[in-house]
Design a protein around this motif. Structure first.
Motif: not given
Ligand SMILES: *[C@@H]1O[C@H](CO)[C@@H](O)[C@H](O)[C@H]1NC(C)=O
Length: 295
Positions: A246-251, A259-263, A273-275
């Motif tokens: 399951p989704f845990a956290k964003n870095v 870029y955001t790493k989705m863990v 990874y979302v750029g």
């Molecule tokens: C995590 O990051 C993604 C990509 O930026 C974003 O779409 C999403 O809403 C974020 N989720 C949370 C829980 O912050």
């Protein structure tokens, strides 16, 4: 269509120029060849018993040589660590991988995905590769095929890293897999399923399989106008279900600004990874990918 045409012509130009300097990329003629008529190229710069195998898949309109030229960091890593690099090449359907037909989506179904696993089997035997350390990455169409291989051949692949692709089976039922032959709403962001539905699709590719599934590192840009970012959200729902992570956290700002790493889970089986503002194609990040695979 306009964007697709522009992309396609620019990629064709890249293939032409890079085919002039193929480095140590070598065409292999004595693999099983098939079941589809695609070609196998390799780079094995430092033959090493038990070396990990990495399959690198080009995008539409491209070639093995073009992707090899665009993946110099993998060549450098292979020179240092002894990796076996396989560069498959297709010239069908505007040089796009078949990610739509039942043949390719099914385990041992007789499509491009099976041909690629035959290349892996050859590399295990011929170059003494480690069958337990087989990985796959690719961009665009190559990213889509990365997902197909990880879905249909969990017994072959230990990890995948699709860049700017789609999840396993997203183009299922489309007439073709190129920007010109694609009749599915997938790349436009028109396919939405539940996590469970996406997971069931993967499990249906190889019924009865209960072993380990490949770990996934999935990359996409928010400004991708060719393979819409919605496909990334759907792919993450899919692997989250398949890997039970399951989704845990964003870095934020990982591995770099914007870029955001989705863990997912503990981050060892599934990351995304979302750029922000990054288009089609997301640049390769070999350091992060190799570290995630653990090789
Ligand atoms: C995590 O990051 C993604 C990509 O930026 C974003 O779409 C999403 O809403 C974020 N989720 C949370 C829980 O912050």
């Amino acid at each position: 269509m306009m964007l697709n045409s522009l992309l396609f012509s620019s990629l064709t130009a890249v293939s032409f120029f890079s085919s002039l300097s193929s480095g140590s990329l070598t065409l292999v003629n004595d693999w099983a060849k098939g079941p589809t008529a695609i070609s196998m190229y390799v780079s094995v710069p430092k033959p090493t018993a038990g070396a990990p195998i990495i399959v690198l898949l080009h995008g539409c309109g491209e070639s093995a040589a073009a992707y090899y030229a665009a993946s110099r960091a993998y060549e450098t890593a292979a020179q240092q660590k002894g990796y076996i690099l396989i560069y498959p090449q297709t010239t069908f359907d505007s040089h796009c991988w078949d990610v739509a037909t039942a043949k390719s989506l099914k385990h041992d179904g007789g499509g491009d995905s099976q041909s690629i696993t035959n290349m892996v089997k050859y590399a295990v035997t011929k170059y003494n590769g480690d069958a337990k350390k087989v990985f796959v990455t690719g961009s665009s169409s190559g990213g889509m095929m990365t997902s197909v291989l990880c879905g249909a051949y969990p017994d072959v692949f230990a990890g995948g890293a699709p860049f700017s692709g789609v999840g396993y089976g997203c183009l299922s039922g489309s007439k073709g897999s190129s920007p010109f032959s694609d009749t599915s709403p997938c790349t436009k962001g028109g396919v939405t399923k539940t996590s469970k539905e996406w997971g069931d699709l993967v499990r249906s590719a190889f019924t009865g399989y209960t072993g380990q599934r490949p770990k996934m590192s999935v990359w996409h840009g928010t400004a991708d106008g060719i393979v819409k970012p919605h496909t990334y959200d759907e792919a993450m729902k899919q692997w989250s279900d398949v890997l039970a992570q399951p989704f845990a956290k964003n870095v934020s700002n990982d591995p770099q600004a914007r870029y955001t790493k989705m863990v997912y889970g503990d981050g060892t089986q599934l990351v995304g990874y979302v750029g922000a503002g990054v288009g089609h194609v997301v640049p390769q990040h070999p350091k992060q990918v190799l570290e995630f695979w653990g090789i």
